[in-house]
Motif scaffolding. Structure first.
Motif, PDB file in Angstrom:
ATOM      1  N   LYS A 103       1.959  88.259  55.618  1.00 27.75           N
ATOM      2  CA  LYS A 103       0.923  88.628  56.791  1.00 27.75           C
ATOM      3  C   LYS A 103      -0.579  88.299  56.466  1.00 27.75           C
ATOM      4  N   THR A 104      -1.084  88.456  55.247  1.00 30.72           N
ATOM      5  CA  THR A 104      -2.385  88.193  54.752  1.00 30.72           C
ATOM      6  C   THR A 104      -2.398  86.983  54.489  1.00 30.72           C
ATOM      7  N   GLY A 105      -1.475  86.224  54.021  1.00 31.26           N
ATOM      8  CA  GLY A 105      -1.769  84.921  53.681  1.00 31.26           C
ATOM      9  C   GLY A 105      -1.801  83.965  54.410  1.00 31.26           C
ATOM     10  N   SER A 106      -1.899  82.469  54.209  1.00 25.84           N
ATOM     11  CA  SER A 106      -2.149  81.392  55.176  1.00 25.84           C
ATOM     12  C   SER A 106      -1.136  80.357  54.695  1.00 25.84           C
ATOM     13  N   ILE A 107      -0.687  79.640  55.699  1.00 22.70           N
ATOM     14  CA  ILE A 107       0.160  78.553  55.697  1.00 22.70           C
ATOM     15  C   ILE A 107      -0.776  77.237  56.163  1.00 22.70           C
ATOM     16  N   LEU A 108      -1.062  76.426  55.470  1.00 20.95           N
ATOM     17  CA  LEU A 108      -1.752  75.208  55.852  1.00 20.95           C
ATOM     18  C   LEU A 108      -0.605  73.778  56.097  1.00 20.95           C
ATOM     19  N   ILE A 109      -0.699  73.289  57.077  1.00 23.30           N
ATOM     20  CA  ILE A 109       0.446  72.111  57.385  1.00 23.30           C
ATOM     21  C   ILE A 109      -0.462  70.963  57.480  1.00 23.30           C
ATOM     22  N   ASN A 110      -0.209  69.906  56.486  1.00 24.66           N
ATOM     23  CA  ASN A 110      -1.384  68.776  56.455  1.00 24.66           C
ATOM     24  C   ASN A 110      -2.427  69.043  56.692  1.00 24.66           C
ATOM     25  N   GLY A 111      -3.003  70.010  56.106  1.00 22.10           N
ATOM     26  CA  GLY A 111      -4.387  70.406  56.140  1.00 22.10           C
ATOM     27  C   GLY A 111      -4.946  71.535  56.785  1.00 22.10           C
ATOM     28  N   ALA A 112      -4.170  71.686  58.079  1.00 21.60           N
ATOM     29  CA  ALA A 112      -4.671  72.708  59.214  1.00 21.60           C
ATOM     30  C   ALA A 112      -4.099  73.933  58.968  1.00 21.60           C
ATOM     31  N   SER A 113      -4.581  75.055  59.468  1.00 23.82           N
ATOM     32  CA  SER A 113      -3.919  76.323  59.497  1.00 23.82           C
ATOM     33  C   SER A 113      -3.060  76.546  60.800  1.00 23.82           C
ATOM     34  N   THR A 114      -2.001  77.456  60.498  1.00 21.24           N
ATOM     35  CA  THR A 114      -1.214  77.289  61.867  1.00 21.24           C
ATOM     36  C   THR A 114      -2.067  77.740  62.970  1.00 21.24           C
ATOM     37  N   ASP A 115      -2.992  78.874  62.817  1.00 21.59           N
ATOM     38  CA  ASP A 115      -3.940  78.976  63.856  1.00 21.59           C
ATOM     39  C   ASP A 115      -4.493  77.849  64.510  1.00 21.59           C
ATOM     40  N   LEU A 116      -5.070  77.062  63.745  1.00 20.26           N
ATOM     41  CA  LEU A 116      -5.916  75.908  64.293  1.00 20.26           C
ATOM     42  C   LEU A 116      -4.797  74.932  64.865  1.00 20.26           C
ATOM     43  N   ILE A 117      -3.632  74.730  64.429  1.00 25.69           N
ATOM     44  CA  ILE A 117      -2.593  73.886  65.272  1.00 25.69           C
ATOM     45  C   ILE A 117      -2.604  74.256  66.605  1.00 25.69           C
ATOM     46  N   PHE A 118      -2.298  75.505  66.803  1.00 26.92           N
ATOM     47  CA  PHE A 118      -1.982  76.251  68.023  1.00 26.92           C
ATOM     48  C   PHE A 118      -3.247  76.104  68.835  1.00 26.92           C
ATOM     49  N   ILE A 119      -4.417  76.255  68.430  1.00 27.61           N
ATOM     50  CA  ILE A 119      -5.584  76.385  69.016  1.00 27.61           C
ATOM     51  C   ILE A 119      -5.912  74.584  69.631  1.00 27.61           C
ATOM     52  N   LEU A 120      -5.586  73.651  68.739  1.00 34.18           N
ATOM     53  CA  LEU A 120      -5.867  72.269  69.083  1.00 34.18           C
ATOM     54  C   LEU A 120      -4.661  71.927  70.170  1.00 34.18           C
ATOM     55  N   LYS A 121      -3.644  72.414  70.080  1.00 34.41           N
ATOM     56  CA  LYS A 121      -2.672  72.300  71.082  1.00 34.41           C
ATOM     57  C   LYS A 121      -3.218  72.766  72.477  1.00 34.41           C
ATOM     58  N   ASN A 122      -3.849  73.961  72.543  1.00 34.72           N
ATOM     59  CA  ASN A 122      -4.267  74.487  73.746  1.00 34.72           C
ATOM     60  C   ASN A 122      -5.602  73.705  74.190  1.00 34.72           C
ATOM     61  N   VAL A 123      -6.427  73.331  73.334  1.00 31.77           N
ATOM     62  CA  VAL A 123      -7.696  72.510  73.575  1.00 31.77           C
ATOM     63  C   VAL A 123      -7.181  71.019  74.297  1.00 31.77           C
ATOM     64  N   THR A 124      -6.335  70.259  73.733  1.00 31.80           N
ATOM     65  CA  THR A 124      -5.820  69.299  74.186  1.00 31.80           C
ATOM     66  C   THR A 124      -5.150  69.471  75.616  1.00 31.80           C
ATOM     67  N   LYS A 125      -4.349  70.343  75.772  1.00 30.97           N
ATOM     68  CA  LYS A 125      -3.845  70.881  77.157  1.00 30.97           C
ATOM     69  C   LYS A 125      -4.888  71.097  77.976  1.00 30.97           C
ATOM     70  N   GLY A 126      -6.000  71.767  77.718  1.00 34.30           N
ATOM     71  CA  GLY A 126      -6.987  72.200  78.609  1.00 34.30           C
ATOM     72  C   GLY A 126      -7.753  70.919  79.213  1.00 34.30           C
ATOM     73  N   PHE A 127      -7.870  69.719  78.196  1.00 33.32           N
ATOM     74  CA  PHE A 127      -8.687  68.521  78.508  1.00 33.32           C
ATOM     75  C   PHE A 127      -7.600  67.540  79.536  1.00 33.32           C
ATOM     76  N   LEU A 128      -6.415  67.748  79.321  1.00 30.16           N
ATOM     77  CA  LEU A 128      -5.328  66.781  80.041  1.00 30.16           C
ATOM     78  C   LEU A 128      -5.100  67.640  81.379  1.00 30.16           C
ATOM     79  N   GLU A 129      -5.485  68.900  81.469  1.00 32.29           N
ATOM     80  CA  GLU A 129      -5.253  69.369  82.888  1.00 32.29           C
ATOM     81  C   GLU A 129      -6.499  69.949  83.762  1.00 32.29           C
ATOM     82  N   VAL A 130      -7.719  69.363  83.319  1.00 29.36           N
ATOM     83  CA  VAL A 130      -8.831  69.228  84.288  1.00 29.36           C
ATOM     84  C   VAL A 130      -8.679  68.592  85.403  1.00 29.36           C
ATOM     85  N   THR A 131      -8.916  69.355  86.511  1.00 24.59           N
ATOM     86  CA  THR A 131      -8.587  68.888  87.873  1.00 24.59           C
ATOM     87  C   THR A 131      -9.285  67.699  88.220  1.00 24.59           C
ATOM     88  N   GLY A 132      -8.799  66.638  88.674  1.00 25.33           N
ATOM     89  CA  GLY A 132      -9.609  65.570  89.408  1.00 25.33           C
ATOM     90  C   GLY A 132     -10.111  64.683  88.300  1.00 25.33           C
TER      91      GLY A 132
END
Length: 206
Positions: A103-132
């Motif tokens: 729980k207190t440790g970290s897992i980095l996948i190809n240099g990114a934390s799992t937290d950051l991976i989920f954040i990048l996924k949502n940021v990307t989704k946010g830009f792709l879904e901007v209306t108009g």
């Protein structure tokens, strides 16, 4: 002397229990996974035709484990296994030491934390879904454990967005070349701010 070596070996095994647990979980969850080789600190696995390397280290205090994962073919992404690793502590409540370490440790996948991976996924989704508007995400570059640089495009204008996983909020900082009109920069800045607020609400809610 032999007794002392045995005690040291047992202590090392306990210290690297996180690596052992993650190795065994991957082998269990992927029917086509197999062990290539391992030692106390490093594990080399094969999933189908792809290789994955796990290496355990610790933070500067020597207290919290860090698992560095090299997954060149993005097998873990393709199989949507990131969430499993992100919540790797779940189900180990009966082993207090292991649960706390996971729980207190970290897992980095190809240099990114799992937290950051989920954040990048949502940021990307946010830009792709901007209306108009039709944003395009070109690439993710310069990945560090808690920040990464996204390369995007709006119409003919290319720009970068630095995504930072801060303790209390997600920060998006767009960067433009000198040919990008001020009006376009303002448009993108407004969209980036809205996405920043949305993603922060998702990942940093109390």
């Amino acid at each position: 002397m032999a007794k002392q070596q045995k005690q040291t070996s047992m202590a090392e095994k306990e210290q690297y229990a996180v690596l052992k647990y993650i190795k065994e979980k991957i082998l269990k969850d992927f029917p086509d996974a197999s062990l290539i080789n391992e030692n106390n600190k490093t594990v080399n696995l094969k999933i189908a035709d792809s290789k994955i390397r796990l290496k355990q280290s610790f933070d500067l205090s020597g207290t919290f484990p860090i698992i560095y994962t090299d997954d060149i073919d993005n097998v873990l992404h393709v199989n949507e296994y990131i969430e499993t690793l992100h919540n790797i502590h779940e189900g180990t409540e009966g082993n207090e030491n292991l649960y706390t370490s996971l729980k207190t440790g970290s897992i980095l996948i190809n240099g990114a934390s799992t937290d950051l991976i989920f954040i990048l996924k949502n940021v990307t989704k946010g830009f792709l879904e901007v209306t108009g508007k039709k944003y395009e995400v070109s690439a993710v570059v310069e990945v560090n454990p808690e920040n990464a640089l996204l390369q995007l495009k709006l119409g003919e204008y290319e720009f970068d967005v630095l995504v930072e996983n801060d303790q209390f909020l997600v920060i998006l900082t767009p960067d433009y070349d000198e040919n990008t009109p001020t009006s376009i920069q303002k448009e993108i800045n407004n969209d980036a701010l809205n996405i920043q607020l949305e993603v922060t609400a998702i990942h940093k809610s109390v």
